[in-house]
Design an enzyme around this catalytic site. Structure first.
Site, PDB file in Angstrom:
ATOM      1  N   ASP A  72      18.746  16.671  -0.065  1.00 55.32           N
ATOM      2  CA  ASP A  72      17.791  17.761  -0.180  1.00 55.32           C
ATOM      3  C   ASP A  72      16.608  17.424   0.716  1.00 55.32           C
ATOM      4  O   ASP A  72      16.005  16.344   0.589  1.00 55.32           O
ATOM      5  CB  ASP A  72      17.332  17.938  -1.631  1.00 55.32           C
ATOM      6  CG  ASP A  72      18.326  18.742  -2.455  1.00 55.32           C
ATOM      7  OD1 ASP A  72      19.419  19.034  -1.940  1.00 55.32           O
ATOM      8  OD2 ASP A  72      18.009  19.070  -3.612  1.00 55.32           O
ATOM      9  N   HIS A 220      17.451  12.454  -1.735  1.00 57.39           N
ATOM     10  CA  HIS A 220      16.354  13.148  -1.077  1.00 57.39           C
ATOM     11  C   HIS A 220      15.987  12.410   0.206  1.00 57.39           C
ATOM     12  O   HIS A 220      15.821  11.188   0.197  1.00 57.39           O
ATOM     13  CB  HIS A 220      15.146  13.256  -2.008  1.00 57.39           C
ATOM     14  CG  HIS A 220      15.329  14.286  -3.081  1.00 57.39           C
ATOM     15  ND1 HIS A 220      16.052  14.029  -4.222  1.00 57.39           N
ATOM     16  CD2 HIS A 220      14.912  15.577  -3.169  1.00 57.39           C
ATOM     17  CE1 HIS A 220      16.065  15.122  -4.977  1.00 57.39           C
ATOM     18  NE2 HIS A 220      15.389  16.071  -4.357  1.00 57.39           N
TER      19      HIS A 220
END
Length: 259
Positions: A72, A220
């Protein structure tokens, strides 16, 4: 009041009621139930029903040691180039779910992701909770990212990672109508705060402790821990018999592993 006016008023009231009802639909937050000993996790039965209805995924074939690496990417923190360098060196495919931030400030990174064979997925333009938006606003959030990607690369996006992990039947239905498949995840850990990083070893241990056959790993790209641990994670998982595959392999768009 004439009959025609009454009918119009009733129709308007019905529309308002239906609209309010749609927006009052329960909002779900994606979750899964981790298992021990590198066994696959489970999730809520009604989540599975929604995934089945809307052609979404959170995990692959748990009888095969395939892994799907996803990041992400809400904003840039100086780690994405490091991650891309490792992926290129190890010849490993990944998917990056990006927001409008990247098209406004980091187009070169988007271009590099695409040029090096990675999937670039939609994470919305502004990172709102999609099921809490009006239908037309959901469409706009997704269209702005896809249009920017198409303008940059000539390609369209196929996959959506819902921002904040929130969803419901309506938001998934809209996304499917727009041509997206939802990609959730079966592995994640608390890695998204750049101010609370705990070091390379911490990331390495979290990943290897809970990885499992068919895992869709959510990491992430703002995490320096992830960037520093990634090479060792790839090497040791491949040594254990795992293969890193593209999301196209997961969804059946491609039946062959990346060479």
């Amino acid at each position: 009041m004439g009959r025609g006016v009454k009918l119009m008023a009733m129709a308007l009231l019905c529309f308002i009621f239906a609209s309010n009802l749609a927006h009052s639909e329960e909002v779900y937050e994606w979750n899964f139930k981790p298992a021990k000993n590198n066994e696959p996790p489970t999730t809520e039965p009604h989540y599975l029903e929604l995934l089945d209805r809307h052609d979404g995924y959170y995990i692959g074939d748990t009888d095969k040691k395939n892994l799907y690496l996803t990041f992400d990417s809400g904003y840039e923190n100086g780690c994405t180039d490091i991650i891309l360098d490792v992926l290129k060196e190890k010849n490993v495919p990944a998917a990056f779910f990006v927001t409008g931030y990247y098209f406004e400030r980091q187009e070169a990174l988007i271009k590099r992701m695409d040029d090096e064979g990675h999937i670039v997925g939609n994470h919305s333009w502004n990172h709102p909770s999609l099921p809490e938006l009006k239908d037309e606003d959901v469409v706009t959030e997704l269209a702005k990212v896809n249009d920017a990607f198409e303008s940059l690369t000539g390609k369209e996006m196929d996959y959506l990672r819902p921002p904040q992990g929130t969803f419901n039947d309506r938001s998934m239905d809209i996304a499917k109508d727009e041509g997206y498949q939802h990609i959730f995840w079966s592995f994640a850990y608390v890695d998204w705060n750049p101010n609370t990083q705990k070091g390379k070893s911490y990331a390495y241990e979290r990943i290897l402790d809970r990885v499992h056959p068919g895992a869709v790993l959510l990491l992430h790209s703002v995490s320096r821990d992830n960037a520093e641990a990634l090479a060792d994670v790839i090497d040791d998982l491949e040594a254990d018999g795992y293969q890193f595959q593209s999301l196209d392999h997961l969804t059946g768009k491609s039946f062959f592993p990346i060479d």
